[in-house]
Write an enzyme that holds these catalytic residues in place. Structure first.
Site, PDB file in Angstrom:
ATOM      1  N   ARG A 132       0.880  -1.179   0.000  1.00 37.84           N
ATOM      2  CA  ARG A 132       0.000   0.000   0.000  1.00 37.84           C
ATOM      3  C   ARG A 132       0.909   1.219   0.000  1.00 37.84           C
ATOM      4  O   ARG A 132       1.713   1.414   0.908  1.00 37.84           O
ATOM      5  CB  ARG A 132      -0.910   0.001   1.233  1.00 37.84           C
ATOM      6  CG  ARG A 132      -1.563   1.350   1.461  1.00 37.84           C
ATOM      7  CD  ARG A 132      -2.672   1.310   2.479  1.00 37.84           C
ATOM      8  NE  ARG A 132      -3.836   0.650   1.943  1.00 37.84           N
ATOM      9  CZ  ARG A 132      -5.060   0.741   2.480  1.00 37.84           C
ATOM     10  NH1 ARG A 132      -5.268   1.454   3.574  1.00 37.84           N
ATOM     11  NH2 ARG A 132      -6.085   0.128   1.928  1.00 37.84           N
ATOM     12  N   HIS A 170      -7.474   0.875  -6.354  1.00 39.20           N
ATOM     13  CA  HIS A 170      -7.670  -0.004  -5.196  1.00 39.20           C
ATOM     14  C   HIS A 170      -8.382  -1.277  -5.680  1.00 39.20           C
ATOM     15  O   HIS A 170      -9.539  -1.537  -5.360  1.00 39.20           O
ATOM     16  CB  HIS A 170      -8.510   0.733  -4.141  1.00 39.20           C
ATOM     17  CG  HIS A 170      -8.435   0.136  -2.770  1.00 39.20           C
ATOM     18  ND1 HIS A 170      -7.659  -0.956  -2.454  1.00 39.20           N
ATOM     19  CD2 HIS A 170      -9.048   0.499  -1.600  1.00 39.20           C
ATOM     20  CE1 HIS A 170      -7.802  -1.242  -1.168  1.00 39.20           C
ATOM     21  NE2 HIS A 170      -8.637  -0.373  -0.629  1.00 39.20           N
ATOM     22  N   GLN A 224     -10.151  -3.891  -3.262  1.00 36.97           N
ATOM     23  CA  GLN A 224     -11.445  -3.422  -2.750  1.00 36.97           C
ATOM     24  C   GLN A 224     -12.525  -3.609  -3.815  1.00 36.97           C
ATOM     25  O   GLN A 224     -13.630  -4.087  -3.514  1.00 36.97           O
ATOM     26  CB  GLN A 224     -11.347  -1.945  -2.347  1.00 36.97           C
ATOM     27  CG  GLN A 224     -12.654  -1.367  -1.833  1.00 36.97           C
ATOM     28  CD  GLN A 224     -13.049  -1.896  -0.465  1.00 36.97           C
ATOM     29  OE1 GLN A 224     -12.252  -1.855   0.467  1.00 36.97           O
ATOM     30  NE2 GLN A 224     -14.263  -2.400  -0.338  1.00 36.97           N
ATOM     31  N   ASP A 249     -17.345   7.289  -1.298  1.00 36.99           N
ATOM     32  CA  ASP A 249     -16.056   7.173  -0.603  1.00 36.99           C
ATOM     33  C   ASP A 249     -15.731   8.547  -0.024  1.00 36.99           C
ATOM     34  O   ASP A 249     -16.374   9.548  -0.383  1.00 36.99           O
ATOM     35  CB  ASP A 249     -14.982   6.705  -1.610  1.00 36.99           C
ATOM     36  CG  ASP A 249     -13.620   6.444  -0.961  1.00 36.99           C
ATOM     37  OD1 ASP A 249     -13.541   6.345   0.274  1.00 36.99           O
ATOM     38  OD2 ASP A 249     -12.628   6.333  -1.717  1.00 36.99           O
ATOM     39  N   CYS A 277     -16.418   1.780   0.787  1.00 42.42           N
ATOM     40  CA  CYS A 277     -15.227   0.952   1.049  1.00 42.42           C
ATOM     41  C   CYS A 277     -14.759   1.064   2.491  1.00 42.42           C
ATOM     42  O   CYS A 277     -14.035   0.197   2.973  1.00 42.42           O
ATOM     43  CB  CYS A 277     -14.110   1.322   0.092  1.00 42.42           C
ATOM     44  SG  CYS A 277     -13.661   3.068   0.166  1.00 42.42           S
ATOM     45  N   ARG A 312     -13.500  -8.429   1.724  1.00 41.98           N
ATOM     46  CA  ARG A 312     -12.071  -8.199   1.454  1.00 41.98           C
ATOM     47  C   ARG A 312     -11.298  -9.486   1.757  1.00 41.98           C
ATOM     48  O   ARG A 312     -10.404  -9.876   1.006  1.00 41.98           O
ATOM     49  CB  ARG A 312     -11.533  -7.066   2.346  1.00 41.98           C
ATOM     50  CG  ARG A 312     -12.055  -5.681   2.025  1.00 41.98           C
ATOM     51  CD  ARG A 312     -11.613  -5.196   0.675  1.00 41.98           C
ATOM     52  NE  ARG A 312     -10.158  -5.128   0.553  1.00 41.98           N
ATOM     53  CZ  ARG A 312      -9.380  -4.151   1.030  1.00 41.98           C
ATOM     54  NH1 ARG A 312      -9.925  -3.119   1.636  1.00 41.98           N
ATOM     55  NH2 ARG A 312      -8.067  -4.179   0.850  1.00 41.98           N
TER      56      ARG A 312
HETATM   57  N1  NVA Z   1     -10.058   6.757  -1.322  1.00 49.96           N
HETATM   58  C1  NVA Z   1      -9.673   6.307  -0.002  1.00 49.96           C
HETATM   59  C2  NVA Z   1      -9.878   4.832   0.123  1.00 49.96           C
HETATM   60  C3  NVA Z   1      -9.516   4.277   1.469  1.00 49.96           C
HETATM   61  C4  NVA Z   1      -9.702   2.792   1.556  1.00 49.96           C
HETATM   62  C5  NVA Z   1      -8.224   6.678   0.256  1.00 49.96           C
HETATM   63  O1  NVA Z   1      -7.396   6.513  -0.631  1.00 49.96           O
HETATM   64  O2  NVA Z   1      -7.944   7.167   1.353  1.00 49.96           O
HETATM   65  N1   CP Z   2     -11.172  -0.070   2.534  1.00 54.10           N
HETATM   66  C1   CP Z   2      -9.887  -0.141   2.962  1.00 54.10           C
HETATM   67  O1   CP Z   2      -8.958  -0.357   2.200  1.00 54.10           O
HETATM   68  O2   CP Z   2      -9.730   0.015   4.297  1.00 54.10           O
HETATM   69  P1   CP Z   2      -8.356   0.201   5.097  1.00 54.10           P
HETATM   70  O3   CP Z   2      -7.798   1.545   4.712  1.00 54.10           O
HETATM   71  O4   CP Z   2      -8.761   0.127   6.535  1.00 54.10           O
HETATM   72  O5   CP Z   2      -7.415  -0.901   4.707  1.00 54.10           O
END
Ligand code: NVA
Ligand code: CP
Length: 318
Positions: free
Chosen positions: A116, A143, A146, A238, A278, A306
């Site tokens: 990540r 992502h 997800q 989101d 998500c 997930r």
């Molecule tokens: N769009 C959000 C998704 C988190 C799972 C982010 O990137 O923070």
């Molecule tokens: N939806 C998601 O990726 O959650 P986290 O940021 O908690 O991993």
């Protein structure tokens, strides 16, 4: 699915990176979704299925996470393997060791790497350096894990993906990019509504629309949330400020004020619509409390998936 076709899919997936849905054929995406559903059923029936016994997944995190970290670690354990949590600050990566070298070195110990990170090019570079499969656990661009969990949730909910309309309201971010590409591969209608200046990436949109022409999917980017939500089976939103955009929070609160998924907006959807997010969610911003905590919300089924969707990805590629 006939045996030979399945064998070909299974062989074709081994050793592959999972960086973006664009790299997977519609048949492969569909196979992974169905594998996720099957692994979920087997786990719930108490069946032990451990194809990754003796294997280790490294999990590099440069951003926070609840779901991704826990679901990958638990998923690996359930598949008979082991997972290592590696935060950027503890790795030499945080002191300037290159991503490519990191990929090379880690491949000498590990059987797969989940990462990540911020820039998508880091994931691509890691995959270039690594000789084991690399899985994208979220970048600023996408992502995909997800989105796989989300389409598994939609498939379970409806029993089919045929004729499904998914509406996405809010920021044209990493989440919507993977949802659009997934919709394109799976032949789904997705209608996205964003404020001006917050549209999805043009290149991802064009690629999705090109694929949609072959699969019968429909990818629309609109301005009006009501139009997007109209007759939708699923409404997805989101956060307005993704990780790394915290300093834009105030500006974004203003830009997105007409884009809250609330009781008024959901009236335009089908009466049996389902709400998706998500997570993590900001109640009172992108979604009202009554919607996310109401009877149409299936956000925790989504979060659960997930685990199952990623077990499918790991079991298939590692
Ligand atoms: N769009 C959000 C998704 C988190 C799972 C982010 O990137 O923070
Ligand atoms: N939806 C998601 O990726 O959650 P986290 O940021 O908690 O991993």
């Amino acid at each position: 699915m006939n045996h030979a076709v399945k064998e070909e899919l299974v062989t074709g997936l081994k050793g592959r990176d999972f960086l973006a849905l664009v790299d997977y054929t519609p048949a492969e995406v569909r196979y992974l979704l169905e594998l996720g559903i099957d692994l979920k059923r087997r786990h719930k029936a108490g069946e032990l299925y451990q194809p990754l016994r003796g294997k280790t997944l490294g999990m590099i995190f440069e951003k926070n996470s609840t779901r991704t970290r826990v679901s990958f670690e638990v998923g690996m354990y359930q598949l008979g393997g082991h997972a290592l949590f590696l935060s950027r600050n503890d790795l030499q990566l945080g002191r300037g060791e290159t991503v490519w070298d990191t990929g090379q070195v880690m491949s000498r110990y590990l059987d797969g790497i989940m990462i990540r990170t911020f820039a998508h090019k880091n994931v691509v570079e890691l995959a270039r350096g690594a000789t084991v499969p690399v899985i994208n656990g979220l970048t600023d661009l996408s992502h995909p894990c997800q989105a796989m969990a989300d389409y598994q949730t939609i498939l379970e909910e409806k029993g089919t993906l045929e004729g499904v309309k998914l509406a996405y309201v809010g920021d044209g971010n990493n989440m919507v990019h993977s949802l659009m590409m997934g919709a394109a591969k799976l032949g789904i209608h997705i209608a996205v509504a964003t404020p001006e200046g917050y549209e999805p990436d043009t290149e991802v949109l064009e690629m999705s629309q090109e694929i949609a022409e072959q699969t019968g999917a429909k990818i629309e980017v609109l301005r009006d949330p009501k139009e997007a939500v109209s007759e939708a089976d699923f409404i997805y939103t989101d956060v307005w400020a993704s990780m790394g955009m915290e300093e834009e929070q105030e500006l974004r609160l203003k830009a997105f004020k007409d884009y809250e998924v609330n009781a008024e907006l959901v009236q335009y959807a089908k009466s049996d619509y389902r709400f998706l997010h998500c997570l993590p969610a900001h109640r009172g911003e992108e979604v009202s409390q009554e919607v996310i905590d109401g009877g149409h919300s299936i956000v925790f089924d989504q979060a659960e998936n997930r685990l199952h969707a990623q077990k499918a990805i790991m079991a298939a590629t590692m």
